[in-house]
Motif scaffolding. Structure first.
Motif, mmCIF file in Angstrom:
data_model
loop_
_atom_site.group_PDB
_atom_site.id
_atom_site.type_symbol
_atom_site.label_atom_id
_atom_site.label_comp_id
_atom_site.label_asym_id
_atom_site.label_seq_id
_atom_site.Cartn_x
_atom_site.Cartn_y
_atom_site.Cartn_z
ATOM 1 N N LEU A 238 4.549 8.587 3.045
ATOM 2 C CA LEU A 238 5.675 9.253 2.392
ATOM 3 C C LEU A 238 5.456 9.327 0.892
ATOM 4 N N HIS A 239 4.954 8.200 0.348
ATOM 5 C CA HIS A 239 4.653 8.154 -1.084
ATOM 6 C C HIS A 239 3.644 9.221 -1.440
ATOM 7 N N GLY A 240 2.600 9.256 -0.653
ATOM 8 C CA GLY A 240 1.521 10.213 -0.929
ATOM 9 C C GLY A 240 2.049 11.623 -0.945
ATOM 10 N N GLN A 241 2.829 11.924 0.056
ATOM 11 C CA GLN A 241 3.359 13.279 0.138
ATOM 12 C C GLN A 241 4.224 13.611 -1.063
ATOM 13 N N ALA A 242 5.039 12.652 -1.416
ATOM 14 C CA ALA A 242 5.938 12.893 -2.543
ATOM 15 C C ALA A 242 5.157 13.121 -3.813
ATOM 16 N N ARG A 243 4.134 12.318 -3.976
ATOM 17 C CA ARG A 243 3.321 12.440 -5.183
ATOM 18 C C ARG A 243 2.656 13.824 -5.238
ATOM 19 N N TRP A 244 2.165 14.185 -4.124
ATOM 20 C CA TRP A 244 1.480 15.480 -4.069
ATOM 21 C C TRP A 244 2.447 16.591 -4.417
ATOM 22 N N GLN A 245 3.598 16.492 -3.849
ATOM 23 C CA GLN A 245 4.594 17.528 -4.088
ATOM 24 C C GLN A 245 4.971 17.608 -5.552
ATOM 25 N N LEU A 246 5.077 16.446 -6.139
ATOM 26 C CA LEU A 246 5.448 16.387 -7.557
ATOM 27 C C LEU A 246 4.417 17.092 -8.404
ATOM 28 N N ARG A 247 3.161 16.755 -8.112
ATOM 29 C CA ARG A 247 2.086 17.380 -8.892
ATOM 30 C C ARG A 247 2.108 18.881 -8.733
ATOM 31 N N GLN A 248 2.289 19.293 -7.498
ATOM 32 C CA GLN A 248 2.338 20.711 -7.193
ATOM 33 C C GLN A 248 3.418 21.392 -8.029
ATOM 34 N N GLY B 219 0.845 -1.192 0.000
ATOM 35 C CA GLY B 219 0.000 0.000 0.000
ATOM 36 C C GLY B 219 0.867 1.223 0.000
ATOM 37 N N PRO B 220 0.386 2.290 -0.630
ATOM 38 C CA PRO B 220 1.179 3.517 -0.654
ATOM 39 C C PRO B 220 1.348 4.072 0.766
ATOM 40 N N SER B 221 2.533 4.335 1.103
ATOM 41 C CA SER B 221 2.789 4.866 2.427
ATOM 42 C C SER B 221 2.509 6.367 2.442
#
Lengths: 412, 864
Positions: free
Chosen positions: B657-667, B653-655
């Motif tokens: 940390l993954h979620g945060q990183a993804r969000w940041q990337l999109r941003q 499952g996405p941790s």
């Protein structure tokens, strides 16, 4: 076209020749003989200007085949050679000479003599240098055969001399042979070359008739003429001649000295050494040491007990008297870097001890004096000798131990 | 050893050879040569005679119909050698070219063409890049704008293609456009000036052609047989090269029982060059094996015990290819080396190299060949030296003064015009003072005690010059056997001679005789017809492989009860080893036993065994050749291998940390900005560990690292520069004060280091690469040979170098005079442990000079 035909002919000739060669090199003499019958056709169109024409090739190959072919006979061989003689003028003398050799090797000495006489009377225009040489050889060989028949007459004369009959005719025959032999032999030995056999025979003739001066001159010429090759035998013959006639030690030594200079590894060097060792003069004894050291440098002398005994004797004398240690020192200086490995290694000690006890004894004595009592060779041999309870090895050990200071003086 | 009481008669003349030229096809047959009285015949009724060439010798019959493979084929897909067709013109042009002159017409243009096509970058690289905008290769029309600066090459190319199609047509017209272009571009288009390139290609072609006509590099042969130490053991060793580049040296145990077979796997050494020659000799109970490649020579010791591993002893490197390496049969660890520059060395493992002679000229008359040879003689301190014109013997203790001529191409030996020495061999194992010399026409047997006059001469009639020879000494009353081998034609010839045996009645010693007819042995190529039938293209490949030139020859004597057989091994340049057996037929053939099995001599006419060997060999060959293409692909990198399976595994499952990183990337993508820090709740980076307080007297590197660690690198740099400048200035001042004698002695020391250099044989070898990094043994040998070059003195005396030492102008002259006095008669060198001494004495500001004159170490490097 004729040109094409010619080249085809040449090609098939070459192929045929290579078949013959192959068969001969594989000792298939019958097969070679069959091919040879085809190759003879090449004689018909001999346009070649090459150095060796088909006639010579046929002579050479045919001779070889006839010598080895299981069904060939001497008669066939002779008739083949006679045909070959008529085939080419250029090579006539050569073919005659080889024919004579063949007869001689097969014991037909009279036939050979006839052949040589016939060849000698052959004349054809102007002779080339090679033909001239061949003619001289033919004469020399005939002279040699005359010499052998002289020997035969001489033996008859010596055997029947006491009886006192038939003397005159045999003696005349003998002198006739002498004259014929001497003329021809004298000719050839004037030309530079190796003529051991002819010189020996000629000197024998001269000596028999008491012409010692001529004989000495011939031998001197043969040994010292600078146009002749440096043949050790020339000096050996001279030395033997001088010895036979009871010449002075001095001239014997000078003859052997020259032999020593051109062939230091000649077997007469042992005689030379003994002769020099007996001399009263220091210089000569010194030379004797040099001679024996030089002879033992050579690989062929490595296991020569006589030579090692000579050296051991002389070295021992010097060690006991402690005079002339500098002689040994000087000889040893140029050898100490390699003699230990060449003569005195442990491997050789073992092999010599197993193979030849007296050799190992003599060598151990020399090694003990030259290299000291700690030398591998001496240690091994003396140890083995004492273990086997051989008396002389025990004495040897004592001797070397006693004279160890000598080694120290040689080395330092 | 005793000298014969009488020699065969012969003429002796001096001067150039006779006029007869060329090989005569049957010159070796039909002659007795001369005759000599046999034995003391005077007491006998009839005198008997012996000929110089006797017709009866020992009988050795081949046991098999052809040569049989001894070892599996060499594991390499052998590339066929250059053939004359590759570099010669053929067809019409050849006939045209040859019409006027004789000699080969080398296809020069073809080779040049190959170079242009195969290496366009090297041929036209830079101008091609510069001009590629101005050349148009397409079919389309050029636009007006670029037409001024661009030319269309399409037409030119079409014309070249057409020219190719019309090749051989005598009526083809010369394309004017092509001619125009080549005139225009000849001077500037080529990367390498055309004249220079042409010269190089031509030179190389000539070299290759000379190599095709006669290649002397394998002289001596690369195959050696080390006989068993004791006859009972029956295990000898075969030493041979192998591998793809023939750069692996193998020592293979061979059992001589029944059919010979290899035992165990061979000891193997990888070397640094193609092995040209393997020489072996036994000294002091041990075998010494010398190996020659072009620029390296090495020596191995093989202990006497069976099964003991061979040990490498030393390697030397030469700057000019070596042409000869022979091993001393007298002293352990001594070898003789010759190089193509005309130098002859005695090489002792213990004491190093001693140069005996250096003469680029040939000895007796001028010959262009740089080939030299050297061998040992009956005297362990005397070596024979040979070039194409003859042989000389020289004493290693005084090589300048003590020498004599042993053999001369000329009237002395009855040579022909154009005859040249091909291979001299010392026959010490048969007779200590005899030598064999082969030329392209004849073989000569020489005795050291009677120089210049051959004891025996025979025209061998071989098609190619014999480059290999092997001696099989016979015992008492037996003949000595000599095997001659040629390289290109694979010919093998067995000769027998008898020398100085005691004759039957004793007393007299007879001169040397050639006995029996010469015998031709099987060649490797001859076994083609015994191989299983193949498809045509395979058959062709096989034929090519089997007819590769021979590279070596060895033979062993096998005694099996009453039977004696001779095993002859032959090595080809492809690395294959074949053997054949010859059975000795004694005068009385052994009576056949009543039993059925052991009646036949061991292994004779066992055809099935041979057939099996052929089949196995062929199978192994085709296998090794088929494997090759798989390896031939260019190496590819598999993507899969970059990460392991575990690393690529998708987490369950996405941790967060993954979620945060993804969000940041999109941003960041939305904003078109960049991600500055990946992990938002970045934990505080660990504080830098404080560097220890810089202690006094820290070395510059540590200081620099310390400063760099604490971050003020730039500051340190500037500070350091100033500091160094200051230090330099200070040192200069100091030096001016103490200059004088010290720098003088220093320079002298550095010149000494030059003197002990060997000019040619140096050991500046590349660092050892191969697994055969040999251990250095013994102490470095003392300097040998005369001072190499006067260069160091000159360099020292040049005003430039003096200036660089900071010596004022007015004192340079004095110094130069002073040095010149030293150079005339240098005193006993104080034996400097050179590298250290020079570093100690030379002031550091001159270290550049000293590093240039850094002495090369004398000890041979152990990397082959």
């Amino acid at each position: 076209s004729s040109r094409e035909h010619k080249s085809n002919f040449k090609k098939s000739k070459e192929v045929c020749l290579s078949y013959i060669q192959d068969a001969m090199l594989q000792k298939q003499w019958k097969k070679a003989a069959e091919f040879m019958t085809f190759y003879v056709e090449s004689l018909e169109k001999d346009f070649s200007t090459e150095y060796m024409g088909p006639s010579e090739m046929i002579w050479r190959i045919g001779t070889e085949i006839l010598c080895h072919h299981p069904r060939s006979s001497m008669k066939e061989f002779n008739s083949f050679i006679e045909q070959m003689k008529t085939l080419g003028v250029k090579r006539y003398l050569k073919v005659c000479l080889e024919h004579a050799f063949h007869l001689l090797c097969n014991g037909q000495i009279d036939e050979a003599y006839q052949n040589l006489s016939l060849a000698e009377s052959w004349r054809f225009g102007e002779q080339t240098v090679i033909q001239d040489k061949e003619m001289k050889l033919i004469q020399a060989y005939r002279g040699l055969l005359d010499y052998y028949s002289w020997c035969k007459q001489k033996n008859i004369l010596l055997e029947h001399g006491q009886d006192g009959f038939e003397d005159l005719s045999v003696e005349q025959e003998m002198h006739r042979c002498f004259r014929k032999a001497a003329v021809n032999l004298k000719e050839i030995i004037k030309i530079p070359g190796v003529w051991d056999l002819f010189v020996k025979c000629y000197v024998d003739l001269l000596e028999f008739y008491g012409d010692h001066n001529e004989a000495r001159q011939v031998l001197n010429e043969y040994a010292y003429n600078s146009k002749f090759p440096a043949n050790p035998n020339a000096h050996v013959y001279l030395y033997q001649f001088l010895k036979r006639h009871g010449e002075s030690k001095k001239s014997l030594i000078s003859a052997l000295k020259i032999l020593h200079d051109i062939a230091p590894s000649h077997e007469l060097m042992i005689d030379f050494n003994t002769m020099l060792q007996k001399s009263k003069k220091r210089k000569k004894r010194r030379l004797g040491l040099e001679v024996i050291f030089a002879a033992l440098d050579y690989a062929g002398w490595k296991e020569n007990v006589k030579a090692w005994r000579c050296l051991a004797r002389q070295v021992k004398q010097i060690a006991i008297s402690e005079k002339h240690l500098d002689w040994i020192k000087q000889e040893w200086n140029s050898r100490k870097s390699w003699w230990p490995a060449f003569h005195f290694s442990r491997y050789l000690a073992k092999r010599d001890w197993q193979g030849n006890e007296s050799l190992s004894y003599e060598k151990a004595l020399v090694a003990g004096i030259l290299l000291g009592k700690d030398c591998k060779y001496f240690k091994y041999v003396s140890h083995q000798g004492c273990k086997a309870q051989v008396k002389r090895f025990r004495i040897l050990k004592k001797f070397v131990n006693k004279h160890n200071p000598v080694y120290l003086r040689i080395c330092h | 050893m005793e000298f014969p009481t009488a020699l065969f008669p012969s003429y002796f003349g001096a001067g150039p050879p006779r006029d007869e030229t060329g090989p005569a096809p049957a010159a070796g047959w039909g002659e007795h040569g001369q005759v000599l009285e046999a034995g003391p015949g005077r007491r006998q009724a009839e005198t008997t005679f012996v000929p110089r060439r006797s017709r009866t010798g020992e009988s050795w019959e081949p046991a098999d119909a052809a040569a049989v493979p001894f070892l599996p084929p060499n594991a390499s897909c052998w590339v066929p050698l250059l053939t004359p067709q590759d570099i010669l013109y053929h067809g019409i042009l050849r006939r045209k070219l040859r019409a006027g002159k004789s000699g080969a017409a080398l296809n020069f243009t073809k080779q040049l063409g190959h170079f242009f096509v195969d290496h366009p970058e090297d041929a036209f690289g830079s101008l091609g890049q510069l001009l590629h905008k101005n050349f148009h290769l397409g079919n389309s029309k050029l636009r007006r704008r670029v037409r001024d600066t661009t030319i269309r090459m399409t037409a030119l190319r079409e014309e070249i293609d057409r020219l190719e199609a019309r090749r051989g047509c005598p009526r083809r017209y010369l394309a004017s456009r092509l001619r125009w272009f080549s005139h225009l571009s000849r001077d500037w288009l080529f990367e390498v000036p055309l004249g220079l390139l042409g010269d190089c290609v031509h030179e190389e072609l000539l070299l290759q052609w000379a190599g095709l006509l006669f290649d002397d590099s394998p002289t001596g042969g690369a195959l050696a047989w080390l006989p068993p130490k004791d006859a009972e053991a029956g295990t000898g060793r075969l030493v041979y090269p192998g591998g793809q580049a023939m750069n692996h040296l193998y020592f293979q145990d061979v059992v001589l029982e029944g059919l010979p077979r290899a035992q165990g796997s061979p000891a193997q050494f990888e070397l640094n060059g193609r092995i040209r020659q393997v020489a072996a000799a036994q000294a002091d109970g041990e075998d010494f094996v010398g190996v020659r490649s072009d620029y390296h020579c090495g020596v191995w010791r093989v202990p006497g015990r069976t099964g003991a591993a061979p040990t490498p002893l030393q390697v030397i490197r030469t700057s000019v290819p070596a042409s000869c390496l022979t091993v001393s049969p007298h002293l352990p660890g001594e070898l003789a080396i010759c190089t193509q520059s005309g130098a002859v060395y005695l090489w002792s493992v213990e004491t190093g190299l001693q140069r005996l002679r250096h003469d680029p000229q040939t000895m007796f008359f001028r010959d262009h060949s740089p080939w030299r040879w050297s061998d040992f003689t009956a005297h362990p301190r005397v070596l024979s030296c040979a070039d194409r014109t003859g042989l000389q013997c020289l004493d290693t203790r005084a090589p300048e003064r003590c020498h004599f001529d042993l053999f001369k191409i000329g009237e002395e030996a009855g040579c022909q015009q154009g005859e040249r020495v091909v291979l001299p061999v010392y026959l010490g194992r048969a007779h200590p003072s005899q030598h064999l010399v082969t030329t392209q026409f004849s073989v000569y047997l020489l005795d050291e005690r009677l120089p210049l006059v051959p004891v025996l001469k025979w025209a061998h009639m071989m098609k190619a010059p014999p480059l290999f020879a092997h001696l099989m000494p016979g015992g008492p009353r037996r003949s000595h056997k000599v095997l001659l081998g040629a390289s290109r034609t694979q010919e093998l010839l067995l000769l027998q001679y008898q020398g100085e045996r005691l004759s039957c009645r004793g007393g007299s010693r007879t001169a040397c005789q050639l006995v029996g007819p010469p015998q031709k042995l099987h060649s490797i190529a001859g076994c083609l017809q015994h191989m299983p039938t193949q498809l045509p293209h395979r058959h062709h490949l096989l034929q090519q492989r089997l007819s590769a030139p021979a590279a070596g020859l060895a033979a062993a004597l096998q005694k099996d009860g009453p039977w004696e057989s001779l095993l002859v091994f032959q090595l080809s340049e492809a690395g294959d080893i074949f053997y054949q057996r010859l059975m000795h037929k004694a005068a009385q053939p052994p009576a056949p036993l009543s039993g059925d099995e052991p009646a036949a001599a061991p292994g004779s006419s066992r055809l099935p065994a041979a057939a099996l060997r052929y089949r196995r060999w062929l199978r192994a060959l085709s296998k090794s050749c088929e494997e090759r293409p798989r390896h031939a692909w260019p190496p590819t990198l598999s993507q899969k291998r970059l990460f392991t399976r575990k690393e690529l595994e998708v987490p369950v499952g996405p941790s967060t940390l993954h979620g945060q990183a993804r969000w940041q990337l999109r941003q960041a993508m939305r904003e078109g900005g960049r991600i500055q820090r990946w992990d938002p709740p970045a934990p505080q980076p660990p504080p830098l560990p404080q560097p220890p307080e810089p202690a006094e007297g820290l070395d510059p590197l540590s200081t620099r690292l310390t400063v760099a660690w604490s971050g003020d690198w730039a500051q340190w740099m500037s500070f350091n520069m100033a500091q160094r400048q200051r230090a330099l200035r200070e040192r200069r001042r100091q030096q001016k004060r103490v200059r004088g004698r010290r720098s003088l002695s220093a320079s002298f020391t550095s010149s000494l280091t030059y003197q002990s250099e060997l000019s040619e044989l140096s050991d500046a070898a590349p660092p050892p690469l191969s697994p055969t990094t040999l251990p250095c043994e013994g102490s470095p040998p003392p300097p040998v040979g005369p001072p190499a070059s006067p260069a160091p003195e000159e360099a020292l005396l040049s005003s430039q170098s003096l200036r660089s030492r900071g010596i004022p102008k007015e004192r340079r002259k004095t110094l130069r005079d002073y040095l010149a006095v030293w150079a005339d008669g240098p005193p006993e060198p104080p034996e400097p442990p050179s590298s250290q001494a020079s570093q100690l004495c030379i002031p550091s500001s001159q270290s550049q000079l000293s590093s240039a004159s850094q002495p090369r170490r004398k000890r041979p490097r152990m990397g082959f």
